[in-house]
Design a protein around this motif. Structure first.
Motif, mmCIF file in Angstrom:
data_model
loop_
_atom_site.group_PDB
_atom_site.id
_atom_site.type_symbol
_atom_site.label_atom_id
_atom_site.label_comp_id
_atom_site.label_asym_id
_atom_site.label_seq_id
_atom_site.Cartn_x
_atom_site.Cartn_y
_atom_site.Cartn_z
ATOM 1 N N PRO A 73 -10.641 -2.793 5.027
ATOM 2 C CA PRO A 73 -11.871 -3.028 5.801
ATOM 3 C C PRO A 73 -11.684 -2.834 7.301
ATOM 4 N N HIS A 74 -10.515 -3.222 7.827
ATOM 5 C CA HIS A 74 -10.263 -3.039 9.260
ATOM 6 C C HIS A 74 -10.215 -1.553 9.619
ATOM 7 N N ILE A 75 -9.618 -0.760 8.738
ATOM 8 C CA ILE A 75 -9.532 0.677 8.997
ATOM 9 C C ILE A 75 -10.926 1.296 8.971
ATOM 10 N N ARG A 76 -11.739 0.902 8.002
ATOM 11 C CA ARG A 76 -13.095 1.465 7.908
ATOM 12 C C ARG A 76 -13.929 1.080 9.129
ATOM 13 N N LEU A 77 -13.787 -0.168 9.577
ATOM 14 C CA LEU A 77 -14.503 -0.599 10.780
ATOM 15 C C LEU A 77 -14.026 0.200 11.990
ATOM 16 N N SER A 78 -12.713 0.384 12.101
ATOM 17 C CA SER A 78 -12.156 1.122 13.240
ATOM 18 C C SER A 78 -12.659 2.563 13.262
ATOM 19 N N ARG A 79 -12.706 3.192 12.105
ATOM 20 C CA ARG A 79 -13.177 4.578 12.041
ATOM 21 C C ARG A 79 -14.653 4.662 12.423
#
Length: 232
Positions: A73-79
């Motif tokens: 989820p953190h990666i998706r938010l960052s992207r």
């Protein structure tokens, strides 16, 4: 070159966190994380700052972040936020926008907790050990770890064990045993009831304790250098 930073001291991380916070809504965060406390949302935005730090500091460049699958989820938010975040820079005397590369990630399996829980967690002291614990405490936790063994020796020899459930096997597989043939042999021996939990735990304890002792010696030699790098 390697760049070390302390999250609490890195101004770029805090600045990015503040700026991207203007790009998120409650609905967006709820869709990714569900209904959580604001502290979790803030932590996620700070991690966006960590992930974007190389590009903010040195310009647009591909970024790969190694994470456990639970961090997706953190990666998706960052992207998502990177698509709308940019840095202004001067080109031929003019201010232009520099778009960033969307951060990528590699996903890694997490070693489950010693007690068989999904992952090691500070909330559950029996699920992990630290390098700073006493050797006695480390050994006690390993010997108390979940195994795939049966109730007694006789049942183990008759029914065989279940190495796929065994944390001792997983510790050796993840961290210590590089020879796939040995791992396959131990797996088969366990299934056949030829390898008993007690002797397998003893092997694991010996390898872990040896590693911890060696690590402490190396740490003692390098601790002053580490403190200097981190400005402690």
């Amino acid at each position: 070159n390697t760049y070390f930073w302390r999250q609490s001291k890195e101004e770029i991380v805090k600045d990015v966190c503040f700026k991207v916070s203007r790009l998120v809504t409650q609905n967006m965060l709820n869709a990714i994380y569900g209904e959580k406390t604001f502290g979790l949302y803030l932590s996620a935005l700070i991690q966006v700052g960590d992930i974007l730090l190389p590009q903010v500091k040195e310009g647009a460049q591909p970024t790969i972040v190694p994470v456990g699958i639970d961090q997706d989820p953190h990666i998706r938010l960052s992207r998502d936020l990177t698509r709308r975040y940019y840095k202004e820079k001067k080109v031929d005397g003019k201010i232009v926008q520099e778009d960033f590369f969307l951060p990528g990630a590699t996903y890694h399996k997490l070693l489950p907790g010693l007690d068989g829980s999904d992952k090691m967690s500070k909330r559950n002291p029996n699920s992990y050990f630290t390098f700073n614990e006493s050797l006695e405490s480390i050994e006690k936790k390993i010997r108390g770890a979940l195994t795939g063994g049966r109730e007694n020796k006789k049942m183990q020899q008759e029914l065989g064990g279940e190495p796929q459930k065994c944390m001792i096997y997983k510790i050796l597989m993840y961290l210590f045993e590089e020879d796939d043939e040995i791992l396959a042999q131990e797996f088969e021996q366990c299934v056949k009831g030829e390898l008993l939990c007690g002797e397998h735990k003893q092997t694991c304890v010996e390898r872990v304790i040896k590693f911890i002792k060696d690590h402490r010696k190396k740490k003692e030699k390098k601790i002053d250098q580490a403190r200097k790098i981190l400005d402690l």
